[in-house]
Design an enzyme around this catalytic site. Structure first.
Site, PDB file in Angstrom:
ATOM      1  N   LYS A  80       1.022  -1.042   0.087  1.00 45.12           N
ATOM      2  CA  LYS A  80      -0.089   0.013   0.001  1.00 45.12           C
ATOM      3  C   LYS A  80       1.065   1.166   0.088  1.00 45.12           C
ATOM      4  O   LYS A  80       1.956   1.164   0.736  1.00 45.12           O
ATOM      5  CB  LYS A  80      -0.694   0.087   1.240  1.00 45.12           C
ATOM      6  CG  LYS A  80      -1.856   1.165   1.180  1.00 45.12           C
ATOM      7  CD  LYS A  80      -2.919   0.891   2.600  1.00 45.12           C
ATOM      8  CE  LYS A  80      -3.908   2.085   2.775  1.00 45.12           C
ATOM      9  NZ  LYS A  80      -4.781   1.769   3.737  1.00 45.12           N
ATOM     10  N   SER A 155      -8.953   2.685   3.103  1.00 45.66           N
ATOM     11  CA  SER A 155      -8.391   3.363   2.323  1.00 45.66           C
ATOM     12  C   SER A 155      -7.483   2.419   1.786  1.00 45.66           C
ATOM     13  O   SER A 155      -6.504   2.796   0.621  1.00 45.66           O
ATOM     14  CB  SER A 155      -7.357   4.321   3.266  1.00 45.66           C
ATOM     15  OG  SER A 155      -6.721   3.423   4.271  1.00 45.66           O
ATOM     16  N   SER A 179     -10.196   0.313   7.188  1.00 50.71           N
ATOM     17  CA  SER A 179      -9.550   0.486   5.841  1.00 50.71           C
ATOM     18  C   SER A 179      -9.024  -0.556   5.124  1.00 50.71           C
ATOM     19  O   SER A 179      -8.581  -0.838   3.796  1.00 50.71           O
ATOM     20  CB  SER A 179      -8.207   1.353   5.881  1.00 50.71           C
ATOM     21  OG  SER A 179      -8.587   2.823   6.071  1.00 50.71           O
TER      22      SER A 179
END
Length: 477
Positions: A80, A155, A179
């Site tokens: 990520k 996210s 997330s």
């Protein structure tokens, strides 16, 4: 015909060890699919083909040398873009840091590399991970592969898209308010938010609030559990340490164990006022409860009234505190998105007393909530209140504060368990009539990911989901 991306991460690892497929073949397959399809999906901010190919060559040399091999030697994954990667652009989803290249890896990046995985790039994330959907000024939105007109969640939206679209078999995400679980629900995946202190946030991370942690996104429970094994463990100096599993045990091992008969609490109380479930989400939740009962578990309602009214404003203050120390030069603050600037201004307006009272209130509430629900082995809760939202939906009332209010109504259940630090998982048990995934959240006792993994694996056997894919899956890159 079976394609390489039809194999799970564990199957790819086994095929590499058996020399049925090479790490280079796996990496090239992943890169071809990203090149062919990601322009329409937005899974990646940065792709690193040359580094991935070099790592694949090194993995092949290690395979030839023999000896003890790491569990995922040669298996592609992705990191990520909120996590530091030495020598690889790390933007945090922000135009203000579009050219930032860290000098160090985050601990979780180091652990995944030590497990033999090969990162093919950095996955899309909203600016500094604040929103529950993924969109930014760099590459635009991460789109749900099941319906690209809808947002993939956040996210860790890019990570979820990369797995759901068949780019990589599993991917690292992070979860500070939902997330990992939110994009897992939207994209039909397994997503685990581990207990606080299970995975190190070193050398930086959100240790002050204790809300955030890395976690795996995968198609199967076994892959997610094995990835959790690879990421788990403290680093010297960590403020929170989760107790390790007993010697000889692993989370992957728990995926092959029956959970026994569990007492499961149905939990639908949200700190967000006026929260209602869309009919299709309510149907998915009730269906999950019936399935659990059919498997022999006791399912009963958790008593209402456990949420103190101070919980929501305290969490919002703690969330805003994370925006006060963003690594953005003063002359680039104007490049931040409206929501980030609004969050940052809100955090900077807090007094030291406000901040300390918010953290104190969350700690007190967490203790009381954990004590009140200690009689349940697992809690059953919705992940989201609605099905996946169309692109642009969160800004319909305006940017900044109005956007945040829509996020609160949409993701009204997940952040509670970041505050308490409990492990939680989203499992893909339901699809709507128009083929959109709806995840179900299971929440464990503190440090008890093992029960969640075992129960999730039982659900996967009862209602297999791993071979259910969006249309892009069958396309050849």
């Amino acid at each position: 015909m079976t394609q390489l991306h039809d194999l799970t991460a564990l199957e790819q690892a086994a095929a590499v060890r058996a020399k049925e497929v090479s790490p280079t073949e796996l990496v090239e397959h992943a890169l071809r699919r990203i090149d062919a399809f990601d322009a329409d999906l937005g899974a990646f901010v940065t792709v690193t083909p040359e580094r991935a190919r070099a790592a694949a060559s090194a993995a092949e040399a290690r395979l030839r040398e023999g000896g003890e091999l790491p569990p995922f030697l040669g298996v592609p994954t992705a990191i990520k873009d909120l996590n530091n990667t030495a020598g690889v652009r790390t933007t945090f989803g922000s135009a203000a840091l579009a050219d930032f290249v860290p000098a160090v890896d985050d601990a979780v990046v180091t652990r995944l590399a030590a497990a033999g995985t090969i990162s093919v790039g950095k996955t899309n994330t909203p600016e500094f991970g604040f929103p529950c959907y993924t969109d930014n000024e760099l590459v635009g939105p991460a789109r749900c592969p099941w319906d690209p007109s809808r947002l993939a969640g956040g996210s860790s939206g890019g990570a979820a898209v990369a797995v759901a679209a068949g780019f990589v078999p599993f991917a690292q995400g992070s979860d500070g308010g939902g997330s990992v679980r939110i994009p897992a629900s939207i994209n039909g995946l397994v997503g685990i938010k581990p207990t606080r202190g299970r995975i190190s946030n070193a050398p930086y991370g959100s240790e002050v609030t204790g809300l955030g942690t890395s976690g795996p996104l995968a198609r199967t429970v076994r892959d997610a559990a094995a990835m959790l094994d690879a990421m788990a463990g403290p680093e010297i100096g960590d403020p929170f340490w989760a107790p390790p599993l007993p010697p000889g045990e692993s989370f992957l091992g728990w995926a092959d164990r029956e959970p026994g008969r569990l007492r499961i609490g149905r939990y639908t109380e949200s700190a967000v006022p006026g929260t209602d479930l869309d009919p299709e989400v309510g149907e998915a939740f009730d269906d999950a409860a019936r399935l659990l009962e059919g498997l022999g578990h006791t399912v009963e309602d958790v008593p209402a009234g456990l949420l103190d009214p101070a919980v929501l404003p305290s969490f919002e203050r703690a969330w805003a505190l994370g925006a006060t120390t963003l690594p953005v030069p003063a002359d680039r603050v104007d490049r931040l998105r409206p929501l980030t600037r609004w969050m940052r201004d809100r955090g900077l307006a807090l007094s030291a007393r406000d901040a300390m009272q918010a953290m104190f209130a969350l700690r007190q509430f967490s203790r009381q909530f954990l004590q009140a629900t200690a009689g349940f082995d697992v809690l059953l809760a919705p992940v989201l209140t609605m099905t996946p939202r169309p692109i642009g939906w969160f800004g319909l009332d305006g940017e900044g504060g109005p956007d945040f209010e829509r996020q609160k109504r949409y993701a009204a259940f997940t952040a509670l368990f970041n505050a308490t630090g409990q492990p939680a998982v989203s499992v893909p048990l339901h699809w709507t009539a128009d083929d959109l995934p709806v995840g179900t959240m299971l929440v464990g006792r503190p440090a008890d990911e093992a029960t969640l993994v075992s129960l999730s694996a039982q659900l996967e056997v009862a209602r297999p989901w791993a071979r259910r894919h969006p249309a892009v899956w069958a396309m050849s890159g």
